[in-house]
Scaffold this motif. Structure first.
Motif, PDB file in Angstrom:
ATOM      1  N   LYS A 129     -10.826  -7.111  -9.491  1.00 21.55           N
ATOM      2  CA  LYS A 129     -11.943  -7.939  -9.971  1.00 21.55           C
ATOM      3  C   LYS A 129     -13.017  -8.137  -8.906  1.00 21.55           C
ATOM      4  O   LYS A 129     -14.054  -8.735  -9.180  1.00 21.55           O
ATOM      5  N   GLY A 130     -12.777  -7.665  -7.690  1.00 21.51           N
ATOM      6  CA  GLY A 130     -13.781  -7.753  -6.642  1.00 21.51           C
ATOM      7  C   GLY A 130     -13.760  -9.037  -5.826  1.00 21.51           C
ATOM      8  O   GLY A 130     -14.694  -9.303  -5.068  1.00 21.51           O
ATOM      9  N   TRP A 131     -12.701  -9.820  -5.935  1.00 22.23           N
ATOM     10  CA  TRP A 131     -12.628 -11.075  -5.169  1.00 22.23           C
ATOM     11  C   TRP A 131     -12.131 -10.844  -3.750  1.00 22.23           C
ATOM     12  O   TRP A 131     -12.454 -11.605  -2.840  1.00 22.23           O
ATOM     13  N   VAL A 132     -11.288  -9.806  -3.564  1.00 21.37           N
ATOM     14  CA  VAL A 132     -10.768  -9.489  -2.234  1.00 21.37           C
ATOM     15  C   VAL A 132     -10.928  -7.996  -1.984  1.00 21.37           C
ATOM     16  O   VAL A 132     -10.980  -7.197  -2.914  1.00 21.37           O
ATOM     17  N   ARG A 133     -11.023  -7.651  -0.710  1.00 21.93           N
ATOM     18  CA  ARG A 133     -10.952  -6.241  -0.311  1.00 21.93           C
ATOM     19  C   ARG A 133      -9.598  -6.064   0.349  1.00 21.93           C
ATOM     20  O   ARG A 133      -8.993  -7.033   0.794  1.00 21.93           O
ATOM     21  N   ARG A 134      -9.127  -4.856   0.383  1.00 22.35           N
ATOM     22  CA  ARG A 134      -7.828  -4.640   1.016  1.00 22.35           C
ATOM     23  C   ARG A 134      -7.869  -3.414   1.911  1.00 22.35           C
ATOM     24  O   ARG A 134      -8.646  -2.490   1.691  1.00 22.35           O
ATOM     25  N   GLU A 135      -6.999  -3.447   2.909  1.00 25.48           N
ATOM     26  CA  GLU A 135      -6.894  -2.347   3.845  1.00 25.48           C
ATOM     27  C   GLU A 135      -5.414  -2.055   4.050  1.00 25.48           C
ATOM     28  O   GLU A 135      -4.614  -2.983   4.258  1.00 25.48           O
ATOM     29  N   ALA A 136      -5.081  -0.793   3.971  1.00 30.10           N
ATOM     30  CA  ALA A 136      -3.673  -0.400   4.137  1.00 30.10           C
ATOM     31  C   ALA A 136      -3.221  -0.665   5.562  1.00 30.10           C
ATOM     32  O   ALA A 136      -3.951  -0.433   6.525  1.00 30.10           O
ATOM     33  N   GLU A 137      -1.994  -1.184   5.646  1.00 32.98           N
ATOM     34  CA  GLU A 137      -1.350  -1.403   6.945  1.00 32.98           C
ATOM     35  C   GLU A 137       0.105  -0.985   6.775  1.00 32.98           C
ATOM     36  O   GLU A 137       0.908  -1.741   6.218  1.00 32.98           O
ATOM     37  N   GLY A 138       0.398   0.221   7.196  1.00 33.26           N
ATOM     38  CA  GLY A 138       1.732   0.764   6.953  1.00 33.26           C
ATOM     39  C   GLY A 138       1.909   0.991   5.458  1.00 33.26           C
ATOM     40  O   GLY A 138       1.069   1.604   4.807  1.00 33.26           O
ATOM     41  N   ARG A 139       3.004   0.442   4.905  1.00 31.77           N
ATOM     42  CA  ARG A 139       3.264   0.605   3.474  1.00 31.77           C
ATOM     43  C   ARG A 139       2.699  -0.553   2.656  1.00 31.77           C
ATOM     44  O   ARG A 139       2.883  -0.603   1.449  1.00 31.77           O
ATOM     45  N   ALA A 140       2.057  -1.495   3.305  1.00 29.28           N
ATOM     46  CA  ALA A 140       1.523  -2.677   2.616  1.00 29.28           C
ATOM     47  C   ALA A 140       0.004  -2.743   2.776  1.00 29.28           C
ATOM     48  O   ALA A 140      -0.608  -1.866   3.399  1.00 29.28           O
ATOM     49  N   TYR A 141      -0.586  -3.777   2.204  1.00 29.22           N
ATOM     50  CA  TYR A 141      -2.020  -4.020   2.331  1.00 29.22           C
ATOM     51  C   TYR A 141      -2.249  -5.372   2.985  1.00 29.22           C
ATOM     52  O   TYR A 141      -1.432  -6.280   2.877  1.00 29.22           O
TER      53      TYR A 141
END
Length: 137
Positions: free
Chosen positions: A53-65
């Motif tokens: 929905k565009g409320w958060v951005r995410r960045e991969a860190e290992g197998r998680a975000y």
């Protein structure tokens, strides 16, 4: 404006806004579990939905975000107020009713906000081609 957040979305976003840093599903889960029983997959789904929905951005860190808010809680509240106000067929009456519901502390915050918005602009802040009004205003 995006639609208002649901109850659980708001609860999760409150944590993200409060911490003001990228967070993991596990961090949010552990904090939420202090108050309620909730599954890891539920928190993961909510954060994924907030990302979609565009409320958060995410960045991969290992197998998680790691998830981070795209805007502030204040911007969200302002957008909700603006949306509600724009639905009125009498904007002035809606504002009078809204101001009447405010506490003294909220009215003082409003007065401070109006004062801030009315501060004179420096020449660099004025739009190109702006001319001074007659009488030096």
């Amino acid at each position: 404006m995006p639609r208002p957040l649901g109850e659980l979305e708001d609860t999760v976003m409150t944590r993200v806004w409060k911490w003001n840093r990228p967070v993991t599903v596990r961090e949010v889960l552990e904090d939420l579990q202090k108050d309620r029983s909730i599954a890891y997959t539920t928190v993961m789904t909510v954060l994924d939905n907030l990302h979609q929905k565009g409320w958060v951005r995410r960045e991969a860190e290992g197998r998680a975000y790691r998830y981070e808010a795209v805007s502030t809680r204040a911007a969200y509240a302002a957008a909700l107020m603006n949306e509600a106000w724009s639905q009125s067929d009498n904007a002035a009456a809606a504002l009078v009713a809204f101001f009447g519901m405010m506490s003294e502390e909220q009215r003082q915050a409003l007065t401070d906000a109006v004062r801030i918005v009315q501060l004179p602009q420096t020449p660099a802040e004025q739009s190109p081609g702006a001319t001074e009004e007659p009488g030096g205003r």
